[in-house]
Design a protein around this motif. Structure first.
Motif, PDB file in Angstrom:
ATOM      1  N   LEU A 102       0.835  -1.204   0.000  1.00 20.53           N
ATOM      2  CA  LEU A 102       0.000   0.000   0.000  1.00 20.53           C
ATOM      3  C   LEU A 102       0.866   1.249   0.000  1.00 20.53           C
ATOM      4  N   HIS A 103       1.941   1.150   0.773  1.00 25.84           N
ATOM      5  CA  HIS A 103       2.799   2.321   0.893  1.00 25.84           C
ATOM      6  C   HIS A 103       3.427   2.679  -0.448  1.00 25.84           C
ATOM      7  N   ARG A 104       3.768   1.642  -1.198  1.00 19.92           N
ATOM      8  CA  ARG A 104       4.352   1.909  -2.505  1.00 19.92           C
ATOM      9  C   ARG A 104       3.336   2.636  -3.401  1.00 19.92           C
ATOM     10  N   LEU A 105       2.058   2.325  -3.142  1.00 16.02           N
ATOM     11  CA  LEU A 105       0.996   2.878  -3.969  1.00 16.02           C
ATOM     12  C   LEU A 105       0.610   4.286  -3.519  1.00 16.02           C
TER      13      LEU A 105
ATOM     14  N   GLU B 212       9.473   2.875   5.495  1.00 13.07           N
ATOM     15  CA  GLU B 212       8.225   3.344   6.090  1.00 13.07           C
ATOM     16  C   GLU B 212       7.113   2.303   5.954  1.00 13.07           C
ATOM     17  N   GLY B 213       7.005   1.689   4.770  1.00 11.33           N
ATOM     18  CA  GLY B 213       5.950   0.703   4.535  1.00 11.33           C
ATOM     19  C   GLY B 213       6.054  -0.453   5.490  1.00 11.33           C
TER      20      GLY B 213
ATOM     21  N   THR C 192      -0.250   7.075   3.186  1.00  6.66           N
ATOM     22  CA  THR C 192      -0.479   5.739   3.742  1.00  6.66           C
ATOM     23  C   THR C 192      -1.003   5.799   5.168  1.00  6.66           C
ATOM     24  N   GLY C 193      -0.373   6.649   5.982  1.00  6.16           N
ATOM     25  CA  GLY C 193      -0.782   6.722   7.379  1.00  6.16           C
ATOM     26  C   GLY C 193      -2.256   7.021   7.504  1.00  6.16           C
ATOM     27  N   TRP C 194      -2.700   8.016   6.742  1.00  2.89           N
ATOM     28  CA  TRP C 194      -4.126   8.378   6.784  1.00  2.89           C
ATOM     29  C   TRP C 194      -4.985   7.239   6.280  1.00  2.89           C
TER      30      TRP C 194
END
Lengths: 116, 767, 126
Positions: B18-21, B104-105, B26-28
């Motif tokens: 998801l983070h890559r996307l 981060e992901g 992402t956090g939100w």
């Protein structure tokens, strides 16, 4: 006859143990080969011996004639023989390779040598 | 419940992708489902506060009495709300804090994994399931604490946390198993129906101590408190989440959970209250001299956890009430203050309170949130912290035993806490600006939202205590005490002793605040003494363990093959001999009655050939002698009804001989390497082993085994359309074994090929 | 040489009723090829075999594994023996077809392939 075989098996075990405790690689292989023979014979004897009655159902009969040789250990030993063939081949190749790479026959040296 | 957990775990697995996307959002994005989960938990509040207990169960390993059973009562619902609610804020916060971090992901994944484990832990009904989630929290916190794995300090801290909490986890497992043995079930709900069984059982004390060991290690109680400040090596969102609101509260949760089963006894009171009080004071005393914002907060967390433990140890209705309220208060202000500390660090690049000041002008929102949280921490009206502190004092004053002592300790610890609150919540934001004038500004929304929301909640709940008392606290207290209890909270209690204590606390706290420099100086002088604390013990234990491991490895893994062979064969022989002696029959001897001369001749031949092979000087002679052994053995097979074996043996022997002959020129010559003495020893050993084997064979012949499997094979071979029973066994009855065998053979053949044909130096020669 | 190969197949086929079977048949075939190799050199033996030995091993394993599937499709455990019709043969008596026979053929190929492969590899290694 069981007594004779028991002594033979014990003797084979003793010789194979002795060979496996040697420092020479080839002796180790010889020991392994004798060892597998001894184990097979042990299985064979421990299951009970029957003279000359193969576990094959004769034509026309619908069960094995009693007494018959126990087929199960035979099946086990048959696979064991073939497997030990593969194992011996592998150890031979391993020894061959180790000898040509490390130039030593001494297993004690082998333990100490890093990759050349 | 299960659906929620699965959702969280799936999110955890998907987080890196998801983070890559989504990158910065992402956090939100991840916070959204968590908010939804929180909302779902909130919808359960009316039912649970009405006294209902929500149970959910699905069989998992029924044979072991293991069900995926969940139980949501007041106590676990309170935790569920805190974990998911603060979790959502932390996710948003982490998105801002770690923005642009390489992993981060992955971080989001770990965080969600931890959140899921924590939710599972507090909702679990089955003790084994509870333990699994318990260990999962230890494990995922290890990943989180060691997130900056390039730093030695992080790794050491993570390992320390894992070993301490993991060790406690093992104690907990032992305790759970004992509970299962005594209570006959692993289901908490079922145990609850027979609550007194455990208390009156002979194993009560070991059970209690084991469970407490689990709770105390997790909640960083003295003497296990040292891992918590160490764990501050983690990124700040982790500290804010794990080490204030969730992980360390797991131990508190456990205490509350098992209060109805194990609590109420004298041992419980003494141990839990004592440890809690000690932790409360130790944490407060260690906190004051710190200068790092996070370490200040960490030690104050230790102190807060001690307070909670102490209250649960007292165990009166009042104390339980105080514990439930203080749990909420502590989570709110500690989460907020940690996030503030992280935001300050993020913007200024330092967490040292001595070099921070005057930040109010730069980051007013953060400063306000910090101030509110600090006021709540020091128990100032009209925040929830004030109500909580009133309750605390009330409960301590009314403690059944040692009330004065406990109250004095409580007041002392709280005075120190007030000082710490001022250092953390006000000191960095007021006074002269001390940092070099580099461009600084309010941190982004993601970084101040969390503290602001938590501080606002503390304020709102303080002004309108009815928002929390009946819906949350009542049900939680009922669950801990296992009986219906109604709680009503009031902001104003009137002028009484408790209020007086509160005023004294705050004033004394301010006084201590101004003395803080001297405290630091004193602490610096005391540092050598502190070094002999439990942390030192941990280090020594770890070093001793490595030393022992290295020593035994050197002893056992000495690198001499024949040493290993001798060990294995020796042990096997001794075991066989033991069995012979232990179960040996009176007569082993069968005698030579049934002996035929040609059979004896074969036996002699085998042994003679084997001896020749052993002593041969030339390799070829040895190989030939081995061949003789092999063919003779084939003859034995043939004589005793095994034509298949005989044929196979002959063929394999032939092929082996061919192989040997092919490589023998490349093999080393025999050389005598061992000393004669060594060889005599080996020969003696081998002789004894051979004798044992002979006796074993003779013994085996006397053993009448029960029904033989072969009977089945013999009778059913015809149904399998075969007359050669051996072959039928190989290709039909036991065909799977044969399949495995030929697969193994194939691997061996590939291995030989690889050994001989693929050489690092000779790639080109390959076919 | 062809005689030995033929004999090995007879051994394989009759193995279910009399001494013989995949293991023995495969070993006999391997011995025959090894003999040829020793007599005329390994390259000649390789040419005689046409397919590389690893191919034999792979095919054999595949056949043996596949022979287990029909039983699976009938809802019985993997490798359950299923039998079909039978034809009379000259040397091996009544020859019945079934998955165990197929399995035996797989074993035969694997064993022969392995033995030949080992010998070739070892012999070519200088």
């Amino acid at each position: 006859m069981e007594t004779t075989l028991a002594i033979v098996i014990g003797g084979l075990y003793a010789i194979s143990f002795y060979l496996m405790l040697r420092r020479s690689m080839v002796k180790l292989i010889l020991g392994l080969m004798l060892f597998s023979q001894a184990v097979n014979l042990l299985l064979f004897t421990a299951a009970g011996l029957t003279r000359g009655q193969p576990p094959i159902i004769p034509e026309g009969a619908d069960a094995l004639p009693v007494p018959f040789a126990d087929p199960l250990p035979q099946a086990l030993i048959l696979t064991a023989i073939v497997i030990s063939f593969g194992m011996i081949a592998f150890t031979l190749a391993l020894t061959r390779r180790a000898h040509s790479s490390l130039e030593t026959d001494d297993l004690d040296q082998l333990g100490r040598s890093e990759r050349p | 419940m299960l659906t929620v957990l699965i959702t969280i775990f799936v999110l955890a697995a998907a987080a890196p992708m998801l983070h890559r996307l989504l990158r910065g959002a992402t956090g939100w994005a991840l916070a959204l489902p968590v908010v939804a989960v929180t909302a779902w938990f909130a919808t359960l509040v009316p039912a649970v506060s009405g006294g209902e207990v929500i149970l959910e169960s699905r069989p998992w390993v029924p044979a072991l009495g293991l069900d995926l059973a969940f139980r949501v009562d007041g106590w676990s619902l309170l935790f569920l709300l805190l974990i998911a609610g603060i979790g959502a804020l932390i996710l948003i916060y982490a998105g801002g804090y770690l923005h642009g971090h390489r992993h981060e992901g992955r971080f989001f994944g770990f965080l969600l994994l931890f959140m899921g484990s924590m939710l599972g832990l507090v909702a679990a009904d089955n003790l084994i399931v509870m333990f699994i989630f318990w260990e999962l929290t230890s494990f995922s916190s290890y990943l989180l604490i060691g997130f900056n794995h390039e730093e030695t300090k992080s790794r050491a801290a993570a390992l320390q946390a894992l070993l301490v909490t993991g060790g406690g986890g093992l104690a907990l497992l032992a305790g759970f198993i004992l509970i299962g043995q005594v209570g006959g079930t692993f289901s908490f709900s079922a145990l609850l129906e027979n609550a007194d069984v455990l208390r009156h059982h002979a194993l009560y004390l070991p059970i209690l101590l084991l469970v407490l060991a689990g709770a105390f290690t997790k909640s960083a109680q003295v003497p296990f408190h040292f891992w918590l400040p160490g764990a501050m090596a983690a990124p700040t969102p982790v500290s804010a989440y794990l080490h204030s609101a969730t992980m360390v509260k797991a131990g508190v949760f456990l205490l509350g959970r098992f209060n109805p089963l194990l609590g109420g006894t004298d041992v419980w009171h003494t141990v839990v209250t004592g440890v809690g009080a000690a932790t409360m004071l130790t944490g407060a005393l260690l906190a004051l001299p710190q200068t790092d914002l996070k370490r200040l907060l960490a030690y104050s967390t230790v102190s807060g956890l001690g307070t909670l433990t102490l209250l649960l140890g007292i165990g009166t209705t009042l104390a339980t009430k105080a514990a439930a309220v203080f749990l909420i208060v502590h989570s709110l202000y500690k989460g907020a203050l940690f996030m503030v500390a992280g935001a300050v660090d993020h913007e200024t690049g330092t967490r040292d309170v001595r070099s921070l000041g005057g930040l109010f002008k730069v980051m007013p929102i953060t400063a306000l949130a910090a101030g509110a949280a600090a006021l709540s921490m020091s128990g100032f009206p009209p925040l929830l912290g004030f109500i909580s502190k009133e309750l605390l004092y009330e409960a301590k004053l009314a403690a059944p035993s040692g009330a004065m002592l406990i109250t004095a300790a409580g007041v002392g610890a709280n005075i120190l806490m007030v000082a710490v609150a001022i250092i953390v919540g006000f000191r960095p934001f007021h006074g002269a600006r001390q940092l070099p004038a580099k461009p600084m500004h309010e941190p982004p929304l993601a970084l101040w939202l969390g503290p602001a929301v938590l501080a606002a909640l503390a304020l709102v709940a303080g002004l309108f205590p009815s928002l929390v008392d009946r819906p949350l606290v009542s049900a939680a207290v009922s669950a801990i005490r296992a009986k219906e209890t109604t709680v009503e909270l009031k902001l104003w209690h009137g002028l009484n002793l408790v209020l007086l204590l509160s005023v004294v606390t705050v004033l004394a706290g301010v006084f201590v605040y101004f003395l803080r420099q001297r405290c630091r100086a004193l602490a610096a002088r005391l540092a050598p003494v502190v070094r002999f604390g439990p942390e030192r013990g941990y280090e020594l234990g770890l070093r001793a363990l490595t030393a022992v491991a290295a020593g035994q490895t050197r002893l056992l893994q000495h690198g001499y093959l024949r040493g290993y062979v001798l060990t294995v064969l020796g042990v096997a022989t001794v075991l066989a001999a033991f069995a012979l002696v232990r179960f040996g029959p009176a007569t082993l001897w069968i005698g030579f009655e049934d002996v035929r001369i040609h059979e004896v001749a074969i036996g002699v031949l085998v042994l003679a050939a084997a001896l020749v092979a052993a002593n041969a000087r030339s390799r070829l002679a040895a190989v030939v002698a081995l061949g003789v052994v092999g063919y003779s053995v084939a003859l034995i097979y043939g004589l005793y009804g095994a034509p298949d074996l005989a044929v196979t043996q002959i063929l394999v022997e032939t092929l082996t001989l061919v192989l040997f002959v092919l490589v023998v020129v490349h093999l080393p010559q025999f050389s005598t390497l061992s000393s004669p003495r060594r060889r005599r020893w080996d020969a003696a050993f081998a002789g004894v082993a051979g004798l044992v084997i002979t006796l074993l064979v003779l013994k085996a012949l006397h053993v009448e085994s029960g029904e033989r499997v072969s009977q089945y094979f013999a009778e059913n071979a015809l149904r399998a359309q075969g007359r050669n029973v051996v072959n039928v066994i190989l290709v039909d009855f036991r065909a799977l074994d044969t399949l495995g065998e030929i697969a193994v053979l194939s691997v061996a053949a590939l291995g030989v090929f690889a050994l001989l044909k693929l050489r690092p130096g000779a790639r080109k020669e390959d076919r | 040489m062809p005689l030995q190969l033929a004999f090995s197949i007879v051994l394989l086929v009759r193995g279910h009723n009399e001494p013989g079977g995949g293991f023995i048949g495969g070993l006999v075939a391997a011995c025959g090829i090894a003999l040829h190799g020793i007599a005329f050199g390994i390259p000649a033996a390789r040419r005689l075999l046409r397919v590389p030995p690893p191919m034999l091993i792979g095919t054999g394993l595949l056949i043996a594994a596949l022979s287990g599937l029909p039983g699976l499709f009938q809802g019985q455990p993997f490798l359950t023996g299923l039998w079909g019709g039978s034809v009379p043969t000259l040397l091996a008596g009544q020859l019945k077809f079934g998955t165990p026979l197929l399995f035996d053929v797989g074993v035969y190929l694997v064993v022969a392939g392995i033995a030949v492969h080992l010998i070739f590899t070892m012999a070519e290694d200088q």
